[in-house]
Design a protein around this motif. Structure first.
Motif, short mmCIF file in Angstrom:
data_model
loop_
_atom_site.label_atom_id
_atom_site.label_comp_id
_atom_site.label_asym_id
_atom_site.label_seq_id
_atom_site.Cartn_x
_atom_site.Cartn_y
_atom_site.Cartn_z
N ALA A 157 33.59 50.68 53.28
CA ALA A 157 33.29 52.16 53.12
C ALA A 157 32.76 52.64 54.28
N ARG A 158 31.96 52.10 54.87
CA ARG A 158 31.36 52.42 56.10
C ARG A 158 32.34 52.47 57.29
N ALA A 159 33.20 51.35 57.27
CA ALA A 159 33.96 51.29 58.48
C ALA A 159 35.05 52.55 58.29
N ILE A 160 35.35 52.99 57.00
CA ILE A 160 36.29 54.18 57.10
C ILE A 160 35.83 55.63 56.95
N ILE A 161 34.35 55.72 56.75
CA ILE A 161 33.70 57.08 56.21
C ILE A 161 34.13 58.05 57.33
N HIS A 162 34.23 57.76 58.48
CA HIS A 162 34.60 58.72 59.72
C HIS A 162 36.02 59.01 59.78
N LYS A 163 36.87 58.36 58.83
CA LYS A 163 38.29 58.69 59.01
C LYS A 163 38.75 57.96 60.46
N PRO A 164 38.64 56.80 60.61
CA PRO A 164 39.16 56.19 61.83
C PRO A 164 40.79 56.06 61.84
N LYS A 165 41.40 55.90 62.84
CA LYS A 165 42.77 55.52 62.91
C LYS A 165 43.00 54.25 63.15
N MET A 166 41.99 53.40 63.39
CA MET A 166 42.38 52.15 63.36
C MET A 166 41.17 51.21 62.92
N LEU A 167 41.54 50.18 61.95
CA LEU A 167 40.54 49.38 61.32
C LEU A 167 40.78 47.88 62.00
N PHE A 168 39.88 47.35 62.15
CA PHE A 168 39.71 46.08 62.79
C PHE A 168 38.88 45.16 62.11
N ALA A 169 39.50 44.03 61.45
CA ALA A 169 38.97 43.43 60.38
C ALA A 169 39.07 41.87 60.85
N ASP A 170 37.79 41.36 61.02
CA ASP A 170 37.70 39.91 61.57
C ASP A 170 37.21 38.80 60.30
#
Length: 224
Positions: A157-170
């Protein structure tokens, strides 16, 4: 539509007089609304390509293009602003701030991303995102009282709250059991589709691969 391109990226690390080429010319195009999984043995270069793509370190050669703009040619400050506003990050550990509630974790991220929303709008956005990840009932809880799966949901939720265009998941499921891993991957896949995010994920868990649209195998610094 292609939103992110990795073009002939090479990376060499120097330790004294010894040079080690970790990436030997990687090419990859990422599409909007899709999950791409990078797999490979330890030392294959998958985590290195993720951190270079995310602007966390520089390539020795080659280029990274985000929406047609070269990250390689940008200053560190320009890259920092893109990371804050356009990129989201999920890691193996949630890395939640221990003295902030779930709601406060997300509000902090909005401030870091320099959101122009007013206070009331920020709270409404946090409630909306927490409902998406099924954590709104825990918005006043502190990290110590959350399960591992709940912590990762908050991290997403924290990673997408600002509506990013890219999500990096390690390795986003590495610290979770099988059921929670599947729940987290279902959430990442569904949010990628719902919000039209482009997700690049590193994983060693073959059970997570069915959740990806594309599976890219790396070996010895190359895509095979």
């Amino acid at each position: 539509m292609t939103i992110f391109t990795i073009d002939e990226v090479k990376k060499t690390f120097t330790n004294g007089e010894v040079e080690e080429q970790v990436l030997k010319g990687v090419n990859l195009a990422l599409q909007e609304g899709e999950v791409t999984a990078l797999v490979g043995a330890s030392g294959s270069g998958k985590s290195t390509i993720l951190t270079i793509a995310a602007g966390l370190q520089r390539a020795t050669e080659g280029d990274i293009l985000f929406e047609g703009k070269s990250l390689t040619k940008m200053s560190q400050e320009q890259i920092r602003k893109i990371r804050a506003s356009e990129f989201g990050f999920v890691f193996q550990s949630a890395h939640l701030v221990p003295f902030l509630t779930v709601e406060e974790q997300l509000l902090l991220m909005l401030n870091v991303s320099e959101s122009k929303m007013k206070k009331r709008e920020q709270k409404e956005e946090v409630e909306k995102i927490l409902k998406l990840v099924e954590m709104n009932h825990r918005k006043d809880a502190y990290p110590a009282s959350l399960s591992g799966g709940e912590k990762q949901r908050v991290a997403i939720a924290r990673a997408i709250i600002h509506k990013p265009k890219m999500l990096f998941a390690d390795e986003p499921t590495a610290s979770l059991d099988s059921k929670r891993s599947k729940d987290v991957m279902t959430l990442i896949r569904d949010l990628t589709k719902t919000l039209n995010i482009t997700t690049l994920m590193v994983t060693h868990d073959e059970e997570m691969l069915p959740y990806a649209d594309h599976i890219i195998t790396m070996r010895d610094g190359l895509i095979v």
